[in-house]
Structure formats: C-alpha cells, structure tokens
Design an enzyme around this catalytic site. Structure first.
Site, PDB file in Angstrom:
ATOM      1  N   GLY A   1       4.876  -7.957   3.453  1.00 39.84           N
ATOM      2  CA  GLY A   1       5.991  -7.905   2.512  1.00 39.84           C
ATOM      3  C   GLY A   1       5.763  -8.708   1.240  1.00 39.84           C
TER       4      GLY A   1
ATOM      5  N   HIS B   1       0.711   2.037  -3.921  1.00 42.08           N
ATOM      6  CA  HIS B   1       1.355   0.851  -4.487  1.00 42.08           C
ATOM      7  C   HIS B   1       2.072   1.193  -5.792  1.00 42.08           C
ATOM      8  CE1 HIS B   1       0.491  -2.498  -1.900  1.00 42.08           C
ATOM      9  NE2 HIS B   1      -0.766  -2.139  -1.773  1.00 42.08           N
TER      10      HIS B   1
ATOM     11  N   ASP C   1      -1.452  -8.917  -8.858  1.00 44.14           N
ATOM     12  CA  ASP C   1      -1.603  -8.509  -7.454  1.00 44.14           C
ATOM     13  C   ASP C   1      -2.999  -7.911  -7.251  1.00 44.14           C
ATOM     14  OD1 ASP C   1      -1.280  -7.527  -4.870  1.00 44.14           O
ATOM     15  OD2 ASP C   1       0.646  -6.591  -5.264  1.00 44.14           O
TER      16      ASP C   1
END
Lengths: 166, 166, 166
Positions: free
Chosen positions: B13, B49, B83
C-alpha cells in the site's frame, strides 16, 4: 459479523496471537486449516500446529472454498480462526481455479461468526528470481490488503509481539 | 522544502499512501517514475501503476538524476511523488555510475517542491544466495536510512495500513 | 539483570540503535561479536562494523557459548551488546552442536550485566526454496521469540527508526 486480521512474518507469533484473540469469544472455537498435507514437511508442520492448539479447537480442513466452510460452521461455533490466507492463495494458484478472493472475504465478513484471519507478510525480501514467486508475492500483498479493508481489528506480529494496526 | 517518506514491502500500500499524502498539497501534482521498461513484465507494471494514478498526475520518467528532475519540475508543481528509491538504486547499479545518493537527497530536501519518496523494504528475508543481491540489499538499507534522516515525516506501510514512524 | 532486544531487517539501523541504548549505562562497554570471519566478505563486514563502533567498546568474539562469555565479562563491564542472535544461530547450525538457546538466554537474563541483544528479522520474504533455509528461518523466528519473552525492553528497527515494542 466481523473479521480480525493477524499477520506477520514466519514464526513471528501470528498463530499464537490468533489463539489469544479467540479466547475473547465463547467456548465453541474452530480452527480452519487451509494447509494441505502434500508432503512430509507439510504433514509435520500441520501436526505440530495441531498439538500447539490442543483439544480446545474443532479443526476444519478446507483448502479453497473458505466462504462455504464459514457458512457451514456458523451455527456450531462462537469463533473461527482461519489459518492462513497465504496458503489459501497458494492452493488457489496450484489448483488453477478462478476464485474471487474479494467475494469470499465479503461473505466471511457478512457471516455472524467472528473470524480471525491469519496471514503472512512475504513482500519484505529481495525481489524473487522466478516469475511465479513474484506473481505470488504480488497476489499475497493484494489479498492482505483486501483482508485489511474488511477487518474491524488488525495486528502486525513481530518477534512474538503484536502491534495493533487498527 | 520537505521530504515525506513512505516505505514498506511489495504490495503493502506504499504508492496508495503516497497518493493520499499528495492530496494535502496543491492541485499541480507530479509523479516521477524511476522504473525503466526494460522488459514486458516491467512495461506491464508501469502501465498498471499509471492507470491507478489516473489523469491527476503529470508523469515524469527519470531513472538516474532525480535531483535535476526535481529542480526542473519545481516551478510547475505543488508536490511530486518519487516512486521508487529502490528501483533508482537498481538503475544506478545497472548503469555502473557513481551517483552520490546522499547529495541527490540533499538537493531534493533543499528544493521548494515537497517530495514524497516511495521505497521498498527488502531486508527482512533470508540472506540472498548471490553476492549482487546481498550488495543491493545492503545499499537499499543504507539508502532508506539516508532518506529517513532527511524526511520530515515518514510511514511504514503494511497490509495497506500506514504506521507513522516520524 | 536485564535483556534489551533490538531487531529488524538488514541495514535497518539495529546496531546503531544498540550503540545508542548502550550509552544509557556506565562507561565500561563491551561488544560481543558472534560473527566468524570465514570468508573475505565476512572479514570485510566485521572490520567495517568495528570501525563504526570506534574505540569506545571492548570487543569480545564468541560464536557459540554466549552465556559463558557473559559470565566472564560481567565483572569488567557496565553493559554488553551481543550482535547478533541470527549469526549465533547460524554458527550453532554449522557446528551441528546441541546448544539450548533458551537456557543460554536464561543465563544472560540472570546475569548482573545488562545485555543488548541484536537480531535480524528473516521471515518476511517468500518461503525459501531450500530446506535448510526454511529450517533456519523457523529456528530464527523461535529464537527471536525466546529473546523477546526475556526482554525488558524491545525495539523493531526500520529505515533507521526504532519502534518500541515493549
């Protein structure tokens, strides 16, 4: 009525914490084992776990259709431990069945029987070399999140301690 | 101005929590992807994503020089998710470049743009067999500590929950 | 008198947190290294760790009989870091000796010397392929639980942060 989630690494005290939580409820306690005794090592692990629990729990074995097992067990029990979600996922992947884990968890959450779900954290190591292990890791992570969303109470176990997550 | 750190195992998460934190800031949101689409599986992961984030984020792709990308993005954005740090480290190791991660993180921390760094915990499994994986594991751990030292806020995600570390 | 436990993944800041805790006690500080310099990589790791600690600590090397080392060190020290339990377990398994880890930990807990035990979490990755690694993982988990039961204070380290467990 409610899902309680207990998750952690291997030998982190998950099952012991689940047994502890089960004592909150009435005396008619069940233990749903998702493990399948496919080889000697698994047979050994299953036997040891059964000895740890003692006679206090009615053991149910169900590798795939947890929701049906919960519905069936509901009238006879006050609480049910389901141990564990990651082996359940393994069974699903091995059986090459399409099982809707979200729908199964919804059915468990909707049951009048309080269920304590035990699961493994498997995603905190190095990315595995083989594609099947990577796929398992991804699906296990998603499954744990699905369980967490439906849980009223949740714990992360580490070194035998249980940190409350919600 | 500030670094926020979100780390956890795979599928714990992390990215979702980063998206949640990003909503605290103004509407001009960026997403810096360090992933490189070197094979089909990675292309697939990147695409998924991107779909999860939706149209709300401007996507920037930069595998190595994060500091330069942050400086360039600063005037146009209110917040930037980066990320993730462990893929960045992979890229550095694959490129066999000498990149000073501490200096890069200093530059990111010094920017006026709030940056939410996403990272993976990879050190809680069995010691890997191969030396490169052990080296990656060590360097990832050090990199995460470097990021933590510079973070104003930090979270550990597990089963979709986010525990505040600082 | 007391056991303090510090555990986490590799490069999560365990040893650093142990050094920090050691400063609570008197100036005569010891460091018991369970590592054995069996190859170049291990020699290198041991040397680096020694440099990190500096001159402030008296180094003791003992791969197996920790309890005896603690008893021997007791009169000369105010605090002893034992780093780490999982390498100790490795040594025990390699030596194929029967060492009662619970009895050893009892003796350490009974000593007047405060001991800070450092350990690794190794059970949060994918189930290892080989049986020896699975056995190590199980035994490490049990050992960590044994240490936790005897600890007066315990921490989980992650990204260089230390979460208090008890």
């Amino acid at each position: 009525m409610s899902i309680l989630l207990v998750g952690g690494g291997s030998r982190s005290g998950k099952s012991r914490h689940a047994l502890l939580l089960a004592r909150r409820f009435g005396p008619r306690r069940g233990f749903l084992a998702t493990a399948q005794a496919l080889d000697e090592e698994m047979r050994d692990r299953i036997r040891k776990h059964r000895e740890e629990r003692g006679e206090e729990f009615l053991t149910i074995e169900e590798p795939l259709d947890l929701a049906a097992a919960v519905v069936q067990a509901e009238p006879a029990l006050d609480v049910l431990i389901i141990d564990c979600l990651t082996l359940w996922l393994s069974n699903i992947m091995l059986a090459e069945k399409e099982i809707d884990t979200a729908a199964q968890l919804d059915a468990i959450a909707a049951s009048k029987l309080p269920c304590i779900l035990v699961t493994n954290e498997v995603g905190c190591g190095i990315v595995p070399d083989n594609a099947l292990a990577r796929q398992f890791r991804d699906r296990a992570g998603f499954l744990n999140q699905q369980a967490m969303e439906r849980a009223e109470e949740a714990y992360w176990t580490i070194f035998g301690a249980a940190l409350k997550l919600k």
